[in-house]
Design an enzyme around this catalytic site. Sequence first.
Site, PDB file in Angstrom:
ATOM      1  CD  GLU A 110      -3.234 -10.358  32.162  1.00 12.43           C
ATOM      2  OE1 GLU A 110      -3.126 -10.039  31.137  1.00 12.43           O
ATOM      3  OE2 GLU A 110      -3.621 -11.175  32.706  1.00 12.43           O
ATOM      4  CG  ASP A 169      -7.032 -10.763  32.088  1.00 16.36           C
ATOM      5  OD1 ASP A 169      -7.260 -10.310  33.143  1.00 16.36           O
ATOM      6  OD2 ASP A 169      -6.785 -10.528  31.072  1.00 16.36           O
ATOM      7  CE1 TYR A 186     -10.376 -12.565  31.054  1.00 13.28           C
ATOM      8  CE2 TYR A 186     -10.980 -14.590  29.951  1.00 13.28           C
ATOM      9  CZ  TYR A 186      -9.956 -13.736  30.260  1.00 13.28           C
ATOM     10  OH  TYR A 186      -8.927 -13.971  29.981  1.00 13.28           O
TER      11      TYR A 186
END
Length: 711
Positions: free
Chosen positions: A8, A104, A304
């Site tokens: 990403e 992601d 995350y």
Amino acid sequence: MKKLILAEKPSVAKDMAGALSVPAKGRYQFENNKYIIVWALGHLVTLATPEEYSKKYKDWNMKDLPMIPKKKKLVIIPKTKGHFYGVKKQLERKDVSEIIIATDAGREGELVARWIIEMAGVRKPLRRLWISSVTKKAIIEGFQTLKPGKDYENLYHSAESRAMADWLVGFNGTRALTVKYNASLSCGRVQTPTLEMLYQREQKIGRFRPEKYYLIDIKTNLGTFQVKGGRNFNEKSHKKNLELCKSEEIIITGINRKKKKIYPQPLYDLTALQRDGNEKFGFSTKETQNAMQNLYERFKVLTYPRTDSRYLTKDIIPTLGERLDAMAVGKYASIIRPMKKDSFKGLNRIVKDSAVTDHHAIIPTEEPVFLQDFNDKERKIYDLVASRFLSHFMPPTEIEELKLEGRIGTLEVELKTNRVLEPGFQILYGEQKSTKDFQVPKTGETIKVIGVQEKIEMTTPPPYFTEGTLLGAMENPISYIKKDSQKTRELLKEGGGIGTVATRSDIIEKLYQSDYMEKRGQYLHLTGKGRQLLDLVPNDLRAPDMTAKWEGELRAIERGKESQDKFLKRIEAFTKEVVEEIKTDSKKYIHQNLSGKSCPECGKPTLLVNRKGREMELCSDRNCNYRKTISQVTNARCPQCKKKMTLFGEGEGRFFRCICGHRESYEVFNKRREQRKNQMSKHEVRKYLNKQEDKGDINTSLADALKGLDL
């Protein structure tokens, strides 16, 4: 043949290249004989604007609404067009046999990758990398357990449905409102219900009528007793009680001692972390999210961030010891080192596979921590996560509660207090030691009264929202639902409230930028524009349960229990209703923030707006781009009281002013700043001390000297 990995962001692509030993080659890729690694820059592709669907939409006309395209149209984002074509060239290569989506691991990350691949017109086998941290170990393990791309088709459909629903409701509602009232007005399926909750809270505060109540503190050597029942709203009854309290003795009628264990709060998800960041440090939701993103992506010390779970899965258990070892620095070191990391207890409080969907709770990674590298915000956010994580591997706090019941004449009184038996995990939060035992009388014993204090108080309204409490309301908006039912509650639980953990801070920022909401101190208030907008939009678009229902349907699409086509058909029908209601409405919009001046470019009235500490003058005509900054709260500190100063004016006439009354010109401020350049800053001193602390060597003569500096 080679496998192409689509990340990403450049930083993540670099981390993957390092973990897989893939060297840089060319402007757009890392490459070796096995892998090609390319990256997006966030979204490279998006839904077309209305005018890109049809030239007739270039002019905003009510007769063209609603705009409902028969088929979605994707376009390349202009400012990153060159990068898209660089990625496309790599995707099209004949020596690429499959594509590994490594964006992601979430709804939006899936959309980023799928739209790039679709826009490039490439049809190749897909696999998915799904990881919660970007450490070398996590990346290597993730590539060893790649999933088929087909497993994430429904996640993609959910993400695309969200984007298309926002397009339909947002573009059509915004154009209808703007054309109807000739003002810059916008609406959306998440931002408008969020404003509605602000409105409902302000209405509740406005309707509130304070009531007088009475309290009596009865002081003794054991502590302060209160009249049983607490607040007394009856003055006559209170006066009678006050008279009884003039007696010099309390007869003890009951003693209750109870031991209790206090366990740590659940691990953090993003919303809970943003709330604590706001309440403890005054950070905006965006500031917390940005700090968290740096800790995840740049320093790789946290997992995350965009998760809505507060639990871990069983497969994380074997990694816990390594994670604790990695964070054994600074104040954590002395707590972690004695731990037996192979015999953790109480994990059932934080491990629950069924409560984890895309990602587990936010926890530290196995990456070594260097606290001195973090800025102030990053260090504070890391400390919140690290302390919460560590607290679950420490004993619970043990307290003893004491309740003494007594009587003064016929009046029943009580004293409640507690003491710490074992501080347990609360050592992390400043509770350092046990407290001494109570002095406990016997039943029937009399206690001397040494003083009586009458207290007259007024009830207070509920507080205005802060960013933290607004996040909580967005997550659980049940109190703001007009038609409460079990079905509505289930929908709210299924949908996770209004918006998602990934989008809520952006929604709050958008409300500031649109001048619908402003911050006064730490509290949020509707502006006149925001209040009028709610009056102009259809009621269904205001309802928090409507957007929560949509979020539930998006989750259902993600799980394969709902059709994307059926969902979008319902959104299209709703969009038509919204536009028709706006078209036929007879309400008027009145600018409530007129400056009394005319725009120097077009001559129309100008408006005064306040956007997060920046006061601006804007033209009231949406087609005119005139804007001027009048004042702005800066990071420049007052030399007298050290608080932030506000900068006024433009050009050579600019000056700073502080709430303490201090005032100085921009020129004087610059001279003072130049003089301080050669001095060690407070931040540099703190960074040095933190570094020494992390090394366990803080008693140096230089450190002691620095501690005494008044900067």
